[in-house]
Design an enzyme around this catalytic site. Sequence first.
Site, PDB file in Angstrom:
ATOM      1  N   CYS A   1       0.848  -1.184   0.000  1.00  0.00           N
ATOM      2  CA  CYS A   1       0.000   0.000   0.000  1.00  0.00           C
ATOM      3  C   CYS A   1       0.885   1.235   0.000  1.00  0.00           C
ATOM      4  CB  CYS A   1      -0.913   0.010   1.228  1.00  0.00           C
ATOM      5  SG  CYS A   1      -1.983  -1.448   1.361  1.00  0.00           S
TER       6      CYS A   1
ATOM      7  N   LEU B   1      -3.679  -1.556  -1.529  1.00  0.00           N
ATOM      8  CA  LEU B   1      -3.589  -2.776  -2.322  1.00  0.00           C
ATOM      9  C   LEU B   1      -4.208  -3.868  -1.468  1.00  0.00           C
ATOM     10  CD1 LEU B   1      -2.501  -4.196  -4.908  1.00  0.00           C
ATOM     11  CD2 LEU B   1      -0.479  -4.786  -3.569  1.00  0.00           C
TER      12      LEU B   1
ATOM     13  N   ASN C   1       1.098   0.289   5.801  1.00  0.00           N
ATOM     14  CA  ASN C   1       1.564  -0.405   4.603  1.00  0.00           C
ATOM     15  C   ASN C   1       2.249  -1.675   5.082  1.00  0.00           C
ATOM     16  OD1 ASN C   1       2.755  -1.206   2.144  1.00  0.00           O
ATOM     17  ND2 ASN C   1       4.561   0.042   2.554  1.00  0.00           N
ATOM     18  N   GLY C   2       1.693  -2.838   4.777  1.00  0.00           N
ATOM     19  CA  GLY C   2       2.376  -4.063   5.185  1.00  0.00           C
ATOM     20  C   GLY C   2       1.446  -5.216   5.449  1.00  0.00           C
TER      21      GLY C   2
ATOM     22  N   THR D   1      23.996  -0.954  -8.828  1.00  0.00           N
ATOM     23  CA  THR D   1      23.548  -2.336  -8.655  1.00  0.00           C
ATOM     24  C   THR D   1      22.046  -2.422  -8.610  1.00  0.00           C
ATOM     25  OG1 THR D   1      25.458  -2.570  -7.198  1.00  0.00           O
ATOM     26  CG2 THR D   1      23.920  -4.405  -7.274  1.00  0.00           C
TER      27      THR D   1
ATOM     28  N   ARG E   1      20.418  -1.806 -12.082  1.00  0.00           N
ATOM     29  CA  ARG E   1      20.629  -2.948 -12.972  1.00  0.00           C
ATOM     30  C   ARG E   1      19.634  -4.074 -12.687  1.00  0.00           C
ATOM     31  NH1 ARG E   1      27.199  -3.907 -12.691  1.00  0.00           N
ATOM     32  NH2 ARG E   1      27.851  -2.201 -14.067  1.00  0.00           N
TER      33      ARG E   1
END
Length: 585
Positions: A2, A51, A75-76, A316, A319
Amino acid sequence: MCGILAVFGCIDNSQAKRSRIIELSRRLRHRGPDWSGLHCHEDCYLAHQRLAIVDPTSGDQPLYNEDKTVVVTVNGEIYNHKQLREKLKSHQFRTGSDCEVIAHLYEEYGESFVHMLDGMFSFVLLDTRDKSFIAARDAIGITPLYLGWGLDGSVWFASEMKALSDDCERFMSFPPGHLYSSKEGGLRRWYNPPWYSEQIPSAPYDPLVLREAFEKAVIKRLMTDVPFGVLLSGGLDSSLVAAVTCRHLADSEAACQWGSQLHTFCIGLKGSPDLKAAREVADYLQTRHHEFHFTVQEGIDALEEVIYHIETYDVTTIRASTPMFLMSRKIKSLGVKMVISGEGSDEIFGGYLYFHKAPNKEEFHQETCRKIKALHLYDCLRANKSTSAWGVEARVPFLDKEFMNIAMSIDPEWKMIRSDLKRIEKWVLRNAFDDEKNPYLPKHILYRQKEQFSDGVGYSWIDGLRDHANKQVTDAMLMNASFIYPENTPTTKEAYYYRTIFEKFFPKNAARSTVPGGPSVACSTAKAVEWDAAWAKNPDPSGRAALGVHSAAYKETVDAKTGNLMNGSPQTLKEGIVEKTATVA
Protein backbone atom coordinates in the site's frame (compact mmCIF):
# COMPACT_ATOMS: atom_id res chain seq x y z
CA MET A 1 1.81 -3.21 -0.80
CA CYS A 2 0.00 0.00 0.00
CA GLY A 3 0.98 3.65 0.00
CA ILE A 4 0.77 5.82 3.10
CA LEU A 5 1.16 9.57 3.64
CA ALA A 6 0.73 11.37 6.96
CA VAL A 7 1.25 15.03 7.87
CA PHE A 8 1.11 16.52 11.38
CA GLY A 9 1.17 20.12 12.56
CA CYS A 10 0.29 22.00 9.38
CA ILE A 11 -0.26 25.74 9.88
CA ASP A 12 -2.65 25.70 6.94
CA ASN A 13 -5.57 23.29 7.38
CA SER A 14 -7.79 24.77 4.68
CA GLN A 15 -9.62 22.92 1.92
CA ALA A 16 -6.66 23.77 -0.32
CA LYS A 17 -4.35 21.88 2.04
CA ARG A 18 -6.65 18.86 2.02
CA SER A 19 -6.62 18.94 -1.77
CA ARG A 20 -2.82 19.10 -1.73
CA ILE A 21 -2.59 16.05 0.56
CA ILE A 22 -4.91 14.15 -1.78
CA GLU A 23 -2.77 15.19 -4.75
CA LEU A 24 0.43 14.01 -3.05
CA SER A 25 -1.16 10.77 -1.90
CA ARG A 26 -2.23 10.15 -5.48
CA ARG A 27 1.47 9.93 -6.39
CA LEU A 28 1.47 6.65 -4.45
CA ARG A 29 -1.56 5.14 -6.16
CA HIS A 30 0.57 2.67 -8.14
CA ARG A 31 1.30 1.04 -4.77
CA GLY A 32 -2.38 0.72 -3.91
CA PRO A 33 -4.76 1.02 -6.85
CA ASP A 34 -7.71 -0.65 -5.09
CA TRP A 35 -9.00 2.18 -2.85
CA SER A 36 -8.08 5.56 -1.37
CA GLY A 37 -8.73 6.89 2.13
CA LEU A 38 -8.08 10.10 4.05
CA HIS A 39 -8.66 11.04 7.69
CA CYS A 40 -8.37 14.68 8.79
CA HIS A 41 -8.23 15.81 12.41
CA GLU A 42 -7.58 19.54 12.83
CA ASP A 43 -4.03 20.02 11.46
CA CYS A 44 -3.34 16.27 11.06
CA TYR A 45 -3.82 14.18 7.91
CA LEU A 46 -3.51 10.42 7.39
CA ALA A 47 -3.89 9.21 3.79
CA HIS A 48 -3.86 5.70 2.35
CA GLN A 49 -3.70 4.04 -1.06
CA ARG A 50 -4.76 0.42 -0.70
CA LEU A 51 -3.59 -2.78 -2.32
CA ALA A 52 -6.12 -5.30 -1.03
CA ILE A 53 -4.43 -8.62 -0.17
CA VAL A 54 -6.15 -9.67 3.07
CA ASP A 55 -9.88 -8.97 3.55
CA PRO A 56 -10.39 -7.10 0.26
CA THR A 57 -14.05 -6.33 1.01
CA SER A 58 -13.85 -4.56 4.38
CA GLY A 59 -10.23 -3.69 5.13
CA ASP A 60 -10.13 -0.16 3.71
CA GLN A 61 -7.93 2.32 5.53
CA PRO A 62 -7.31 4.37 7.59
CA LEU A 63 -8.27 1.93 10.37
CA TYR A 64 -9.60 2.80 13.83
CA ASN A 65 -10.18 1.61 17.37
CA GLU A 66 -13.74 1.23 18.69
CA ASP A 67 -14.53 4.92 19.23
CA LYS A 68 -12.31 6.19 16.42
CA THR A 69 -10.03 8.12 18.76
CA VAL A 70 -7.05 6.14 17.44
CA VAL A 71 -6.39 6.32 13.70
CA VAL A 72 -3.77 4.31 11.82
CA THR A 73 -2.58 4.10 8.23
CA VAL A 74 -0.51 1.01 7.43
CA ASN A 75 1.56 -0.40 4.60
CA GLY A 76 2.38 -4.06 5.19
CA GLU A 77 1.29 -7.47 6.39
CA ILE A 78 1.01 -8.63 10.01
CA TYR A 79 1.39 -12.41 9.78
CA ASN A 80 0.54 -13.11 13.43
CA HIS A 81 -2.60 -10.94 13.51
CA LYS A 82 -4.86 -13.86 14.46
CA GLN A 83 -2.70 -14.70 17.49
CA LEU A 84 -2.64 -11.03 18.47
CA ARG A 85 -6.43 -10.84 18.28
CA GLU A 86 -6.53 -13.56 20.91
CA LYS A 87 -4.72 -11.18 23.26
CA LEU A 88 -7.30 -8.47 22.50
CA LYS A 89 -10.57 -10.26 23.22
CA SER A 90 -11.95 -7.26 25.11
CA HIS A 91 -11.65 -5.20 21.90
CA GLN A 92 -14.18 -4.99 19.10
CA PHE A 93 -12.84 -5.46 15.57
CA ARG A 94 -14.64 -3.94 12.59
CA THR A 95 -12.73 -5.66 9.76
CA GLY A 96 -10.85 -8.83 8.96
CA SER A 97 -7.77 -6.79 8.05
CA ASP A 98 -4.51 -8.02 9.55
CA CYS A 99 -3.50 -4.38 10.15
CA GLU A 100 -6.42 -3.45 12.41
CA VAL A 101 -4.65 -5.05 15.39
CA ILE A 102 -2.24 -2.09 15.46
CA ALA A 103 -4.89 0.37 16.65
CA HIS A 104 -6.05 -1.99 19.41
CA LEU A 105 -2.54 -2.97 20.48
CA TYR A 106 -1.76 0.71 20.97
CA GLU A 107 -4.86 1.09 23.14
CA GLU A 108 -3.83 -1.91 25.22
CA TYR A 109 -0.06 -1.46 25.49
CA GLY A 110 0.74 2.12 24.50
CA GLU A 111 3.82 2.79 22.35
CA SER A 112 5.66 -0.36 23.44
CA PHE A 113 3.72 -2.88 21.34
CA VAL A 114 5.73 -2.75 18.09
CA HIS A 115 8.00 -5.69 18.96
CA MET A 116 4.87 -7.89 19.14
CA LEU A 117 4.24 -7.50 15.41
CA ASP A 118 5.50 -10.31 13.18
CA GLY A 119 5.54 -9.10 9.62
CA MET A 120 6.63 -6.35 7.28
CA PHE A 121 5.17 -2.94 7.95
CA SER A 122 5.40 0.80 8.00
CA PHE A 123 2.64 2.60 9.87
CA VAL A 124 1.65 5.98 11.27
CA LEU A 125 -0.78 6.22 14.20
CA LEU A 126 -2.59 9.28 15.56
CA ASP A 127 -4.10 9.43 19.05
CA THR A 128 -6.70 12.18 18.69
CA ARG A 129 -7.20 12.39 22.46
CA ASP A 130 -3.92 14.27 22.92
CA LYS A 131 -2.86 14.70 19.25
CA SER A 132 0.22 12.57 19.84
CA PHE A 133 1.45 10.32 17.05
CA ILE A 134 3.89 7.52 16.42
CA ALA A 135 5.41 6.00 13.29
CA ALA A 136 7.34 2.74 12.97
CA ARG A 137 9.11 0.64 10.36
CA ASP A 138 9.68 -3.11 10.35
CA ALA A 139 12.88 -4.70 11.66
CA ILE A 140 14.83 -4.80 8.38
CA GLY A 141 13.05 -2.15 6.33
CA ILE A 142 11.25 -4.46 3.91
CA THR A 143 8.57 -1.80 3.48
CA PRO A 144 9.77 1.71 2.59
CA LEU A 145 9.19 4.80 4.71
CA TYR A 146 10.48 8.38 4.61
CA LEU A 147 10.42 11.07 7.28
CA GLY A 148 10.37 14.77 6.44
CA TRP A 149 9.98 18.24 7.92
CA GLY A 150 8.23 21.27 6.44
CA LEU A 151 9.21 24.90 6.89
CA ASP A 152 6.00 25.44 8.87
CA GLY A 153 7.15 22.94 11.50
CA SER A 154 5.07 20.08 10.12
CA VAL A 155 6.26 16.46 10.32
CA TRP A 156 5.69 14.20 7.31
CA PHE A 157 5.78 10.44 6.69
CA ALA A 158 5.40 8.73 3.31
CA SER A 159 5.96 5.35 1.69
CA GLU A 160 7.94 6.93 -1.12
CA MET A 161 10.03 10.06 -1.45
CA LYS A 162 7.96 11.42 -4.32
CA ALA A 163 5.01 12.11 -1.97
CA LEU A 164 6.91 14.48 0.31
CA SER A 165 10.05 15.68 -1.50
CA ASP A 166 8.38 18.77 -2.99
CA ASP A 167 6.80 19.95 0.27
CA CYS A 168 9.53 19.17 2.79
CA GLU A 169 12.64 21.25 3.32
CA ARG A 170 14.48 18.21 4.62
CA PHE A 171 13.71 14.49 4.55
CA MET A 172 15.43 11.17 5.12
CA SER A 173 14.92 7.44 4.88
CA PHE A 174 13.19 6.32 8.07
CA PRO A 175 15.63 3.88 9.74
CA PRO A 176 14.46 0.24 9.96
CA GLY A 177 13.59 -1.17 13.37
CA HIS A 178 12.87 2.30 14.74
CA LEU A 179 9.88 4.11 16.18
CA TYR A 180 9.21 7.86 16.02
CA SER A 181 7.32 9.27 18.99
CA SER A 182 5.95 12.81 19.02
CA LYS A 183 5.90 12.64 22.82
CA GLU A 184 9.65 12.01 22.89
CA GLY A 185 10.32 14.19 19.88
CA GLY A 186 12.48 11.74 17.98
CA LEU A 187 13.48 8.23 16.94
CA ARG A 188 14.31 5.24 19.09
CA ARG A 189 15.24 1.69 18.14
CA TRP A 190 12.65 -0.97 19.02
CA TYR A 191 14.43 -3.87 17.30
CA ASN A 192 17.57 -4.99 19.13
CA PRO A 193 18.52 -8.55 18.13
CA PRO A 194 21.78 -10.10 19.38
CA TRP A 195 23.43 -9.89 15.94
CA TYR A 196 23.00 -6.11 15.75
CA SER A 197 26.01 -5.56 18.00
CA GLU A 198 28.12 -7.61 15.52
CA GLN A 199 29.55 -9.76 18.30
CA ILE A 200 30.64 -13.15 16.98
CA PRO A 201 28.02 -15.85 17.72
CA SER A 202 28.90 -19.37 18.80
CA ALA A 203 25.76 -21.51 18.48
CA PRO A 204 26.31 -24.87 16.77
CA TYR A 205 24.93 -25.44 13.30
CA ASP A 206 21.82 -27.66 13.25
CA PRO A 207 20.60 -28.15 9.68
CA LEU A 208 17.15 -29.44 10.70
CA VAL A 209 16.50 -26.45 12.97
CA LEU A 210 17.48 -24.10 10.15
CA ARG A 211 15.30 -25.97 7.65
CA GLU A 212 12.24 -25.99 9.91
CA ALA A 213 12.60 -22.29 10.69
CA PHE A 214 12.66 -21.43 7.00
CA GLU A 215 9.66 -23.62 6.25
CA LYS A 216 7.71 -21.84 8.99
CA ALA A 217 8.73 -18.50 7.51
CA VAL A 218 7.38 -19.50 4.09
CA ILE A 219 4.14 -20.93 5.49
CA LYS A 220 3.40 -17.65 7.29
CA ARG A 221 3.59 -15.83 3.99
CA LEU A 222 0.88 -17.93 2.37
CA MET A 223 -1.64 -15.65 4.15
CA THR A 224 -3.57 -14.16 1.22
CA ASP A 225 -7.07 -13.67 -0.17
CA VAL A 226 -5.82 -12.94 -3.70
CA PRO A 227 -3.90 -14.89 -6.40
CA PHE A 228 -0.14 -15.21 -5.78
CA GLY A 229 3.01 -16.89 -7.02
CA VAL A 230 6.78 -17.19 -6.53
CA LEU A 231 9.55 -15.30 -8.32
CA LEU A 232 11.80 -18.09 -9.59
CA SER A 233 15.21 -17.23 -11.04
CA GLY A 234 16.56 -20.78 -10.80
CA GLY A 235 19.13 -19.76 -8.20
CA LEU A 236 19.31 -21.40 -4.78
CA ASP A 237 17.22 -18.89 -2.83
CA SER A 238 14.21 -18.52 -5.11
CA SER A 239 14.26 -22.26 -5.87
CA LEU A 240 14.09 -23.09 -2.15
CA VAL A 241 11.21 -20.64 -1.72
CA ALA A 242 9.37 -22.37 -4.57
CA ALA A 243 10.16 -25.87 -3.31
CA VAL A 244 8.96 -25.16 0.24
CA THR A 245 5.85 -23.36 -1.01
CA CYS A 246 4.97 -26.34 -3.20
CA ARG A 247 5.23 -28.70 -0.22
CA HIS A 248 2.88 -26.68 1.97
CA LEU A 249 0.52 -25.00 -0.46
CA ALA A 250 -2.09 -27.78 -0.45
CA ASP A 251 -2.57 -27.41 3.31
CA SER A 252 -2.93 -23.61 3.23
CA GLU A 253 -6.10 -21.54 3.17
CA ALA A 254 -4.88 -19.99 -0.09
CA ALA A 255 -5.21 -23.36 -1.84
CA CYS A 256 -8.93 -23.48 -1.01
CA GLN A 257 -9.43 -20.33 -3.10
CA TRP A 258 -6.78 -20.55 -5.79
CA GLY A 259 -5.85 -24.22 -6.13
CA SER A 260 -2.79 -26.18 -5.10
CA GLN A 261 -0.61 -25.73 -8.20
CA LEU A 262 1.95 -23.01 -7.63
CA HIS A 263 2.52 -20.31 -10.24
CA THR A 264 6.15 -19.30 -10.79
CA PHE A 265 7.62 -16.39 -12.76
CA CYS A 266 10.99 -15.71 -14.36
CA ILE A 267 12.40 -13.06 -16.68
CA GLY A 268 15.53 -12.83 -18.79
CA LEU A 269 17.09 -12.13 -22.13
CA LYS A 270 16.59 -15.09 -24.45
CA GLY A 271 19.09 -17.82 -23.62
CA SER A 272 20.00 -16.36 -20.21
CA PRO A 273 21.29 -18.54 -17.34
CA ASP A 274 18.26 -17.83 -15.15
CA LEU A 275 15.67 -18.81 -17.75
CA LYS A 276 17.26 -22.20 -18.28
CA ALA A 277 17.70 -22.97 -14.59
CA ALA A 278 14.23 -21.67 -13.65
CA ARG A 279 12.58 -23.83 -16.28
CA GLU A 280 14.37 -26.88 -14.95
CA VAL A 281 13.28 -26.13 -11.36
CA ALA A 282 9.70 -25.44 -12.44
CA ASP A 283 9.57 -28.75 -14.33
CA TYR A 284 10.98 -30.56 -11.30
CA LEU A 285 8.45 -28.97 -8.93
CA GLN A 286 5.64 -29.17 -11.52
CA THR A 287 4.66 -25.53 -11.13
CA ARG A 288 2.62 -23.49 -13.59
CA HIS A 289 5.62 -21.60 -14.94
CA HIS A 290 5.50 -18.23 -16.71
CA GLU A 291 8.62 -17.24 -18.63
CA PHE A 292 9.01 -13.63 -19.73
CA HIS A 293 11.59 -12.23 -22.14
CA PHE A 294 12.89 -8.72 -22.56
CA THR A 295 15.47 -7.12 -24.80
CA VAL A 296 18.33 -4.86 -23.81
CA GLN A 297 16.62 -2.01 -25.65
CA GLU A 298 13.35 -2.54 -23.77
CA GLY A 299 15.26 -2.35 -20.53
CA ILE A 300 17.07 0.82 -21.58
CA ASP A 301 13.77 2.39 -22.65
CA ALA A 302 12.35 1.74 -19.17
CA LEU A 303 15.28 3.23 -17.21
CA GLU A 304 13.75 6.65 -16.54
CA GLU A 305 10.51 5.14 -15.26
CA VAL A 306 12.44 2.63 -13.17
CA ILE A 307 14.55 5.31 -11.48
CA TYR A 308 11.44 7.42 -10.81
CA HIS A 309 9.83 4.46 -9.04
CA ILE A 310 12.76 3.01 -7.11
CA GLU A 311 14.13 6.44 -6.10
CA THR A 312 17.85 5.68 -6.18
CA TYR A 313 20.87 6.16 -8.43
CA ASP A 314 22.75 3.13 -7.05
CA VAL A 315 24.13 1.18 -10.00
CA THR A 316 23.55 -2.34 -8.65
CA THR A 317 19.99 -1.55 -7.67
CA ILE A 318 19.07 -0.06 -11.05
CA ARG A 319 20.63 -2.95 -12.97
CA ALA A 320 18.53 -5.47 -11.03
CA SER A 321 15.40 -3.33 -10.66
CA THR A 322 14.81 -2.94 -14.37
CA PRO A 323 14.08 -6.60 -15.24
CA MET A 324 12.12 -6.95 -11.98
CA PHE A 325 10.08 -3.88 -12.90
CA LEU A 326 9.31 -5.30 -16.36
CA MET A 327 8.44 -8.71 -14.90
CA SER A 328 6.09 -7.19 -12.33
CA ARG A 329 4.07 -5.54 -15.06
CA LYS A 330 3.63 -8.90 -16.78
CA ILE A 331 2.72 -10.57 -13.48
CA LYS A 332 0.05 -7.95 -12.77
CA SER A 333 -1.42 -8.52 -16.24
CA LEU A 334 -2.08 -12.13 -15.20
CA GLY A 335 -4.20 -10.98 -12.26
CA VAL A 336 -1.57 -11.83 -9.63
CA LYS A 337 -1.20 -9.34 -6.73
CA MET A 338 1.32 -11.00 -4.41
CA VAL A 339 4.62 -12.82 -4.96
CA ILE A 340 7.11 -14.50 -2.65
CA SER A 341 10.77 -13.76 -3.32
CA GLY A 342 14.23 -14.85 -2.17
CA GLU A 343 15.86 -11.58 -1.04
CA GLY A 344 18.00 -11.57 2.11
CA SER A 345 19.65 -14.97 1.95
CA ASP A 346 22.95 -13.70 0.52
CA GLU A 347 23.29 -11.14 3.29
CA ILE A 348 22.50 -13.63 6.08
CA PHE A 349 24.68 -16.48 4.80
CA GLY A 350 27.45 -14.61 2.98
CA GLY A 351 26.27 -15.74 -0.43
CA TYR A 352 27.86 -13.08 -2.59
CA LEU A 353 30.95 -14.30 -4.37
CA TYR A 354 33.27 -11.81 -2.71
CA PHE A 355 32.77 -13.71 0.55
CA HIS A 356 35.19 -16.29 -0.89
CA LYS A 357 37.93 -13.85 0.11
CA ALA A 358 36.76 -13.25 3.70
CA PRO A 359 39.99 -13.53 5.75
CA ASN A 360 38.40 -15.00 8.89
CA LYS A 361 35.08 -15.78 10.53
CA GLU A 362 35.04 -12.52 12.46
CA GLU A 363 35.20 -10.36 9.35
CA PHE A 364 32.80 -12.72 7.57
CA HIS A 365 30.17 -12.27 10.29
CA GLN A 366 30.65 -8.52 10.61
CA GLU A 367 30.21 -8.14 6.87
CA THR A 368 26.92 -10.08 6.97
CA CYS A 369 25.75 -7.75 9.75
CA ARG A 370 26.69 -4.68 7.73
CA LYS A 371 24.89 -6.07 4.69
CA ILE A 372 21.68 -6.81 6.61
CA LYS A 373 21.66 -3.35 8.18
CA ALA A 374 21.87 -1.79 4.70
CA LEU A 375 19.24 -3.99 3.02
CA HIS A 376 16.61 -1.24 3.18
CA LEU A 377 18.80 0.86 0.87
CA TYR A 378 19.41 -1.90 -1.66
CA ASP A 379 17.60 -5.24 -2.15
CA CYS A 380 14.57 -4.46 0.02
CA LEU A 381 14.16 -1.13 -1.76
CA ARG A 382 14.46 -2.85 -5.15
CA ALA A 383 12.12 -5.74 -4.39
CA ASN A 384 9.45 -3.53 -2.87
CA LYS A 385 9.43 -0.59 -5.26
CA SER A 386 9.96 -2.58 -8.49
CA THR A 387 6.89 -4.69 -7.74
CA SER A 388 4.82 -1.94 -6.10
CA ALA A 389 5.21 0.15 -9.24
CA TRP A 390 2.55 -2.16 -10.73
CA GLY A 391 0.48 -2.86 -7.61
CA VAL A 392 2.18 -6.16 -6.77
CA GLU A 393 3.33 -7.09 -3.25
CA ALA A 394 6.62 -8.94 -2.63
CA ARG A 395 7.10 -11.04 0.52
CA VAL A 396 10.53 -12.19 1.68
CA PRO A 397 10.67 -15.23 4.02
CA PHE A 398 14.46 -15.13 4.44
CA LEU A 399 13.98 -11.88 6.37
CA ASP A 400 11.56 -13.45 8.84
CA LYS A 401 12.59 -12.33 12.35
CA GLU A 402 12.57 -15.82 13.88
CA PHE A 403 14.49 -17.35 10.98
CA MET A 404 17.08 -14.56 11.09
CA ASN A 405 17.60 -15.01 14.83
CA ILE A 406 18.46 -18.67 14.25
CA ALA A 407 20.58 -18.12 11.13
CA MET A 408 22.55 -15.24 12.63
CA SER A 409 23.30 -17.12 15.85
CA ILE A 410 25.25 -19.86 14.02
CA ASP A 411 29.00 -19.81 14.56
CA PRO A 412 30.19 -18.12 11.33
CA GLU A 413 32.92 -20.72 10.97
CA TRP A 414 30.16 -22.88 9.45
CA LYS A 415 29.32 -20.19 6.89
CA MET A 416 32.91 -19.73 5.70
CA ILE A 417 33.61 -20.83 2.14
CA ARG A 418 36.04 -23.77 2.40
CA SER A 419 37.13 -25.43 -0.83
CA ASP A 420 39.13 -27.99 1.18
CA LEU A 421 35.84 -29.14 2.75
CA LYS A 422 33.87 -28.72 -0.50
CA ARG A 423 31.83 -25.93 1.04
CA ILE A 424 30.74 -23.30 -1.48
CA GLU A 425 28.89 -20.10 -0.62
CA LYS A 426 25.72 -20.61 1.50
CA TRP A 427 26.75 -24.20 2.23
CA VAL A 428 24.86 -24.25 5.56
CA LEU A 429 21.60 -23.46 3.73
CA ARG A 430 22.25 -25.88 0.86
CA ASN A 431 23.15 -28.66 3.27
CA ALA A 432 20.01 -28.03 5.37
CA PHE A 433 17.84 -28.82 2.34
CA ASP A 434 20.00 -31.62 0.95
CA ASP A 435 17.54 -34.41 1.70
CA GLU A 436 18.49 -37.64 -0.09
CA LYS A 437 15.22 -39.44 0.76
CA ASN A 438 12.84 -36.62 -0.15
CA PRO A 439 14.80 -34.11 -2.29
CA TYR A 440 13.68 -30.51 -2.38
CA LEU A 441 15.63 -29.72 -5.56
CA PRO A 442 17.91 -31.36 -8.12
CA LYS A 443 21.42 -31.59 -6.70
CA HIS A 444 23.05 -29.30 -9.27
CA ILE A 445 20.44 -26.60 -8.65
CA LEU A 446 20.91 -26.93 -4.90
CA TYR A 447 24.65 -26.36 -5.47
CA ARG A 448 24.45 -23.85 -8.35
CA GLN A 449 26.99 -21.02 -8.03
CA LYS A 450 25.63 -17.69 -6.83
CA GLU A 451 24.38 -15.58 -9.74
CA GLN A 452 23.32 -12.01 -9.03
CA PHE A 453 19.92 -11.21 -10.51
CA SER A 454 21.25 -8.46 -12.78
CA ASP A 455 23.80 -10.98 -14.16
CA GLY A 456 21.52 -14.00 -14.33
CA VAL A 457 18.94 -12.34 -16.58
CA GLY A 458 21.67 -12.33 -19.24
CA TYR A 459 25.24 -11.04 -19.20
CA SER A 460 24.64 -8.80 -22.20
CA TRP A 461 22.13 -6.82 -20.09
CA ILE A 462 24.84 -5.16 -18.00
CA ASP A 463 27.16 -4.91 -20.99
CA GLY A 464 24.34 -3.22 -22.94
CA LEU A 465 23.72 -0.75 -20.12
CA ARG A 466 27.39 0.20 -20.09
CA ASP A 467 27.49 0.67 -23.84
CA HIS A 468 24.38 2.88 -23.73
CA ALA A 469 25.77 5.01 -20.90
CA ASN A 470 29.08 5.42 -22.72
CA LYS A 471 27.18 6.98 -25.63
CA GLN A 472 25.28 9.38 -23.36
CA VAL A 473 28.14 10.56 -21.15
CA THR A 474 31.30 12.10 -22.60
CA ASP A 475 34.81 11.85 -21.16
CA ALA A 476 34.66 15.54 -20.28
CA MET A 477 31.39 15.07 -18.36
CA LEU A 478 32.89 12.30 -16.26
CA MET A 479 36.11 14.25 -15.73
CA ASN A 480 34.12 17.14 -14.22
CA ALA A 481 31.73 14.91 -12.25
CA SER A 482 33.14 16.04 -8.89
CA PHE A 483 32.11 19.64 -9.64
CA ILE A 484 28.60 18.73 -10.81
CA TYR A 485 27.98 16.07 -8.15
CA PRO A 486 30.32 16.76 -5.20
CA GLU A 487 28.36 14.38 -2.97
CA ASN A 488 28.62 10.68 -3.91
CA THR A 489 30.51 11.61 -7.08
CA PRO A 490 29.88 9.04 -9.85
CA THR A 491 33.08 7.31 -10.95
CA THR A 492 31.79 5.60 -14.11
CA LYS A 493 29.76 6.77 -17.08
CA GLU A 494 27.00 4.34 -16.15
CA ALA A 495 26.75 5.80 -12.64
CA TYR A 496 26.84 9.35 -14.05
CA TYR A 497 24.00 8.56 -16.46
CA TYR A 498 21.75 7.19 -13.70
CA ARG A 499 22.56 10.18 -11.52
CA THR A 500 21.39 12.65 -14.17
CA ILE A 501 18.03 10.86 -14.43
CA PHE A 502 17.62 10.73 -10.66
CA GLU A 503 18.41 14.43 -10.23
CA LYS A 504 15.77 15.33 -12.82
CA PHE A 505 13.07 13.74 -10.64
CA PHE A 506 14.56 14.46 -7.21
CA PRO A 507 16.73 17.61 -7.35
CA LYS A 508 17.00 18.41 -3.63
CA ASN A 509 20.09 17.76 -1.53
CA ALA A 510 18.01 15.69 0.88
CA ALA A 511 17.04 13.33 -1.95
CA ARG A 512 20.58 12.56 -3.08
CA SER A 513 21.58 11.98 0.55
CA THR A 514 19.14 9.06 0.84
CA VAL A 515 21.34 7.05 -1.54
CA PRO A 516 24.45 5.31 -0.14
CA GLY A 517 27.84 5.52 -1.83
CA GLY A 518 31.33 4.10 -1.64
CA PRO A 519 33.28 1.48 -3.62
CA SER A 520 31.87 -2.02 -4.09
CA VAL A 521 32.91 -5.25 -5.76
CA ALA A 522 30.25 -7.88 -6.49
CA CYS A 523 27.86 -6.10 -4.09
CA SER A 524 30.34 -5.83 -1.21
CA THR A 525 30.43 -3.04 1.32
CA ALA A 526 33.33 -0.60 1.06
CA LYS A 527 35.01 -2.33 4.01
CA ALA A 528 35.09 -5.72 2.24
CA VAL A 529 36.79 -4.24 -0.84
CA GLU A 530 39.91 -4.31 1.36
CA TRP A 531 39.90 -8.13 1.35
CA ASP A 532 41.62 -8.31 -2.06
CA ALA A 533 44.03 -5.68 -3.38
CA ALA A 534 43.00 -6.43 -7.00
CA TRP A 535 39.40 -5.42 -6.31
CA ALA A 536 40.29 -1.80 -5.65
CA LYS A 537 41.33 -1.57 -9.30
CA ASN A 538 38.08 -3.09 -10.57
CA PRO A 539 35.22 -1.62 -8.51
CA ASP A 540 32.15 -3.02 -10.26
CA PRO A 541 29.08 -4.36 -8.43
CA SER A 542 28.55 -7.27 -10.83
CA GLY A 543 29.25 -10.75 -9.50
CA ARG A 544 31.60 -11.19 -12.45
CA ALA A 545 33.92 -8.64 -10.87
CA ALA A 546 34.84 -11.25 -8.25
CA LEU A 547 37.92 -12.15 -10.27
CA GLY A 548 39.11 -15.70 -9.83
CA VAL A 549 35.79 -16.73 -8.23
CA HIS A 550 32.92 -16.41 -10.72
CA SER A 551 33.11 -18.98 -13.50
CA ALA A 552 32.18 -16.24 -15.98
CA ALA A 553 34.35 -13.54 -14.40
CA TYR A 554 35.55 -10.52 -16.35
CA LYS A 555 38.83 -11.14 -18.11
CA GLU A 556 41.72 -9.46 -16.36
CA THR A 557 42.99 -7.02 -18.96
CA VAL A 558 45.16 -4.13 -17.88
CA ASP A 559 44.91 -0.54 -19.05
CA ALA A 560 48.41 0.38 -20.27
CA LYS A 561 48.07 4.02 -19.13
CA THR A 562 46.62 3.55 -15.64
CA GLY A 563 47.63 0.01 -14.77
CA ASN A 564 44.04 -0.64 -13.70
CA LEU A 565 42.13 -3.77 -14.54
CA MET A 566 39.60 -3.31 -17.32
CA ASN A 567 36.25 -5.08 -17.56
CA GLY A 568 36.58 -7.12 -20.70
CA SER A 569 34.14 -9.62 -22.14
CA PRO A 570 33.09 -12.41 -19.79
CA GLN A 571 34.38 -15.91 -20.01
CA THR A 572 31.98 -18.52 -21.33
CA LEU A 573 29.34 -19.96 -19.04
CA LYS A 574 28.63 -23.51 -20.15
CA GLU A 575 24.96 -24.10 -20.91
CA GLY A 576 23.76 -21.61 -18.30
CA ILE A 577 24.65 -23.83 -15.32
CA VAL A 578 28.00 -23.72 -13.59
CA GLU A 579 29.40 -27.18 -14.08
CA LYS A 580 32.07 -27.03 -11.42
CA THR A 581 29.48 -26.85 -8.61
CA ALA A 582 27.22 -29.60 -9.91
CA THR A 583 29.16 -32.40 -8.27
CA VAL A 584 29.78 -30.73 -4.93
CA ALA A 585 28.01 -32.59 -2.13
